[in-house]
Motif scaffolding. Structure first.
Motif, PDB file in Angstrom:
ATOM      1  N   LYS A  55      63.505  25.337  32.461  1.00 24.78           N
ATOM      2  CA  LYS A  55      64.105  24.932  31.201  1.00 24.78           C
ATOM      3  C   LYS A  55      65.288  25.839  30.850  1.00 24.78           C
ATOM      4  N   ASN A  56      65.091  27.146  31.028  1.00 22.06           N
ATOM      5  CA  ASN A  56      66.152  28.086  30.705  1.00 22.06           C
ATOM      6  C   ASN A  56      67.282  28.074  31.730  1.00 22.06           C
ATOM      7  N   ALA A  57      66.939  27.811  32.984  1.00 22.36           N
ATOM      8  CA  ALA A  57      67.979  27.709  34.009  1.00 22.36           C
ATOM      9  C   ALA A  57      68.909  26.538  33.699  1.00 22.36           C
ATOM     10  N   ASP A  58      68.340  25.449  33.201  1.00 19.67           N
ATOM     11  CA  ASP A  58      69.147  24.275  32.857  1.00 19.67           C
ATOM     12  C   ASP A  58      70.067  24.539  31.669  1.00 19.67           C
ATOM     13  N   ARG A  59      69.763  25.541  30.867  1.00 21.33           N
ATOM     14  CA  ARG A  59      70.578  25.857  29.696  1.00 21.33           C
ATOM     15  C   ARG A  59      71.806  26.702  30.036  1.00 21.33           C
ATOM     16  N   VAL A  60      71.824  27.272  31.239  1.00 20.28           N
ATOM     17  CA  VAL A  60      72.927  28.160  31.619  1.00 20.28           C
ATOM     18  C   VAL A  60      74.190  27.338  31.860  1.00 20.28           C
ATOM     19  N   VAL A  61      75.263  27.711  31.202  1.00 17.03           N
ATOM     20  CA  VAL A  61      76.531  26.990  31.335  1.00 17.03           C
ATOM     21  C   VAL A  61      77.243  27.393  32.626  1.00 17.03           C
ATOM     22  N   ASP A  62      77.351  28.684  32.863  1.00 21.74           N
ATOM     23  CA  ASP A  62      77.996  29.195  34.087  1.00 21.74           C
ATOM     24  C   ASP A  62      76.977  29.146  35.230  1.00 21.74           C
ATOM     25  N   ASP A  71      65.911  35.292  37.169  1.00 20.39           N
ATOM     26  CA  ASP A  71      65.329  36.638  37.318  1.00 20.39           C
ATOM     27  C   ASP A  71      65.116  37.295  35.962  1.00 20.39           C
ATOM     28  N   PHE A  72      66.074  37.116  35.079  1.00 21.44           N
ATOM     29  CA  PHE A  72      65.994  37.707  33.747  1.00 21.44           C
ATOM     30  C   PHE A  72      64.791  37.153  32.977  1.00 21.44           C
ATOM     31  N   ILE A  73      64.643  35.821  32.975  1.00 20.76           N
ATOM     32  CA  ILE A  73      63.519  35.198  32.267  1.00 20.76           C
ATOM     33  C   ILE A  73      62.191  35.617  32.888  1.00 20.76           C
ATOM     34  N   GLN A  74      62.147  35.696  34.233  1.00 20.84           N
ATOM     35  CA  GLN A  74      60.920  36.129  34.909  1.00 20.84           C
ATOM     36  C   GLN A  74      60.538  37.544  34.495  1.00 20.84           C
ATOM     37  N   ASP A  75      61.537  38.434  34.458  1.00 21.84           N
ATOM     38  CA  ASP A  75      61.264  39.815  34.058  1.00 21.84           C
ATOM     39  C   ASP A  75      60.770  39.887  32.616  1.00 21.84           C
ATOM     40  N   VAL A  76      61.376  39.101  31.747  1.00 25.58           N
ATOM     41  CA  VAL A  76      60.954  39.092  30.338  1.00 25.58           C
ATOM     42  C   VAL A  76      59.509  38.613  30.223  1.00 25.58           C
ATOM     43  N   MET A  77      59.181  37.563  30.983  1.00 23.64           N
ATOM     44  CA  MET A  77      57.807  37.049  30.939  1.00 23.64           C
ATOM     45  C   MET A  77      56.822  38.059  31.522  1.00 23.64           C
ATOM     46  N   ASP A  78      57.206  38.756  32.585  1.00 19.52           N
ATOM     47  CA  ASP A  78      56.324  39.779  33.168  1.00 19.52           C
ATOM     48  C   ASP A  78      56.046  40.895  32.165  1.00 19.52           C
ATOM     49  N   ILE A  79      57.084  41.316  31.442  1.00 16.44           N
ATOM     50  CA  ILE A  79      56.896  42.345  30.410  1.00 16.44           C
ATOM     51  C   ILE A  79      55.972  41.814  29.315  1.00 16.44           C
ATOM     52  N   GLY A  80      56.169  40.550  28.953  1.00 14.08           N
ATOM     53  CA  GLY A  80      55.309  39.943  27.942  1.00 14.08           C
ATOM     54  C   GLY A  80      53.854  39.897  28.373  1.00 14.08           C
ATOM     55  N   LYS A  81      53.615  39.578  29.660  1.00 15.49           N
ATOM     56  CA  LYS A  81      52.231  39.529  30.163  1.00 15.49           C
ATOM     57  C   LYS A  81      51.595  40.914  30.144  1.00 15.49           C
ATOM     58  N   HIS A 300      53.207  31.726  45.582  1.00 15.78           N
ATOM     59  CA  HIS A 300      53.997  31.836  46.809  1.00 15.78           C
ATOM     60  C   HIS A 300      55.481  31.897  46.427  1.00 15.78           C
ATOM     61  N   LYS A 301      55.919  33.095  46.007  1.00 22.41           N
ATOM     62  CA  LYS A 301      57.307  33.260  45.573  1.00 22.41           C
ATOM     63  C   LYS A 301      57.740  34.697  45.821  1.00 22.41           C
ATOM     64  N   ALA A 302      59.041  34.885  45.862  1.00 22.83           N
ATOM     65  CA  ALA A 302      59.591  36.220  46.095  1.00 22.83           C
ATOM     66  C   ALA A 302      59.170  37.169  44.977  1.00 22.83           C
ATOM     67  N   GLY A 303      58.770  38.383  45.370  1.00 24.01           N
ATOM     68  CA  GLY A 303      58.455  39.416  44.392  1.00 24.01           C
ATOM     69  C   GLY A 303      57.051  39.371  43.842  1.00 24.01           C
ATOM     70  N   ALA A 304      56.230  38.409  44.286  1.00 24.60           N
ATOM     71  CA  ALA A 304      54.883  38.291  43.724  1.00 24.60           C
ATOM     72  C   ALA A 304      54.046  39.532  44.009  1.00 24.60           C
ATOM     73  N   LEU A 305      54.080  40.010  45.260  1.00 33.05           N
ATOM     74  CA  LEU A 305      53.300  41.204  45.598  1.00 33.05           C
ATOM     75  C   LEU A 305      53.880  42.441  44.922  1.00 33.05           C
ATOM     76  N   TYR A 306      55.191  42.487  44.794  1.00 36.05           N
ATOM     77  CA  TYR A 306      55.825  43.620  44.116  1.00 36.05           C
ATOM     78  C   TYR A 306      55.302  43.769  42.690  1.00 36.05           C
ATOM     79  N   SER A 307      55.084  42.641  42.005  1.00 37.98           N
ATOM     80  CA  SER A 307      54.605  42.709  40.623  1.00 37.98           C
ATOM     81  C   SER A 307      53.243  43.386  40.544  1.00 37.98           C
TER      82      SER A 307
END
Length: 372
Positions: A55-62, A71-81, A300-307
């Motif tokens: 949803k947020n990716a679709d909102r990006v104009v550039d 990546d930004f939204i994912q990081d924000v959600m990870d901090i929220g969790k 099954h996504k990049a960075g899952a184990l890193y988290s």
């Protein structure tokens, strides 16, 4: 071109807005977890997370910034969790049973004289015990209440993990309640009076053969033969009374089955240890527990184990082991096993586990025990 100071001023103004919005988002995150807890809902909902990112990716104009925005939204959600996890009650989350200490019966794979038999006696002392042919037979015996505990090898210091038991302890939903390390010494055993030159076949567990591979390479005419375990191989050689047959096993097995030690200490490494786990039906509490084992699955996504590793690092927890095993119904996806230092009596560990759960599809505590 903008002046650098002007750029910094604009960034500072944007950061002020971001921080205000960040605080608002975190407050709503707290409301979300409060609602989920009250309604017994799953904290981590991966499909909802994917929908938010899209949803947020679709909102990006550039459109050049779409990947960075995701990546930004994912990081924000990870901090929220991580923040949400602090509101999950940890008290009495894990029901720890007392271990059974009287009139117990323990099962192991192999025959008397096997290294598992040795580990059993060193860990439990003189208790009732029963042997089974295969690892899975021990798990089935516990499932059917024929025994109180099982003991099986999990890893060897020179040849690595014994994958069958990683899979079985997970598949049967049992718990690791203890561990014991045995110093493994492998010897070439044969019928009394047998010379090395007479031997054509050598029998042992695949691990025993692998642990003695350097010795066996010196004798290309001797053919290694896999057997269910080392002591069973010694028993087989003893019963066949054929000087062309030899076994790779312990000196205890040699004495037990009246065999002669033809060559001592044929293992590759001078220090060769096998770690055995003791497993039961309940998650147990023990004096001075200092090791926790977990098994989990990830998106099954990049960075899952890193988290996961980041949560462990952030809580200053020392990771002692990590293993992966394939998911049977999904190609190239895995279960992960982790051992780390700590105890379920430690609030920091319990909080870390709650945060780990918010980053996992599934997570189960496998054990809370004392490291050998």
């Amino acid at each position: 071109m903008k002046d650098l100071e002007q750029c910094r001023k604009e960034i500072d103004e944007i950061d002020q807005q971001l921080i205000r919005l960040f605080e608002q988002r975190m407050k709503v995150s707290k409301d979300v977890v409060t609602y989920k807890l009250a309604h017994d809902m799953e904290i981590f909902q991966p499909q909802r997370e994917k929908a938010v990112i899209k949803k947020n990716a679709d909102r990006v104009v550039d459109k050049e910034l779409v990947e960075y925005a995701c990546d930004f939204i994912q990081d924000v959600m990870d901090i929220g969790k991580s923040y949400q996890a602090t509101f999950i009650p940890s008290k009495d989350s894990y029901k720890l049973a007392k271990s059974k200490i009287e009139d117990i019966k323990v099962g192991y794979a192999g025959v008397p004289g096997a290294f598992a038999h040795q580990a059993l006696h060193e860990y439990f002392g003189d208790v009732k015990n029963v042997n089974y042919e295969h690892f899975q037979d021990v798990y089935e015996a516990l499932k059917n209440d024929e025994i109180d505990y099982g003991i099986v090898p999990l890893e060897n210091s020179s040849t690595g993990a014994i994958n069958d038991n990683y899979d079985l302890v997970r598949d049967y939903d049992f718990y690791i309640v203890g561990e014991h390390s045995v110093n493994i010494t492998q010897h070439l055993l044969g019928i009394k009076g047998t010379s090395l030159e007479e031997i054509k076949y050598v029998y042992s567990h695949p691990q025993g053969i692998q642990q003695s591979s350097k010795f066996l390479k010196q004798f290309p005419d001797i053919r290694p033969q896999s057997f269910s375990n080392t002591a069973a191989a010694a028993k087989f050689v003893s019963e066949n009374k054929n000087k062309q047959f030899a076994a790779i096993a312990s000196k205890i097995a040699a004495d037990l089955y009246d065999l002669e030690v033809i060559k001592e200490n044929i293992h590759n490494q001078e220090t060769n240890n096998t770690r055995f786990i003791i497993f039961g039906k309940q998650l147990e509490d023990h004096e001075k527990t200092d090791r926790v084992s977990i098994v989990f699955t990830l998106q099954h996504k990049a960075g899952a184990l890193y988290s996961i590793l980041k949560v462990i690092k952030d809580h200053q927890i020392n990771l002692s082991r990590i293993e992966s095993r394939p998911l049977k119904d999904k190609h190239w996806q895995y279960y992960f096993y982790i051992d780390f230092e700590g105890s379920l009596h430690d609030d920091n560990v319990k909080l870390a586990l709650e945060q780990l759960k918010t980053n996992c599809l599934t997570l189960r505590v496998l054990g809370n025990y004392r490291h050998a």
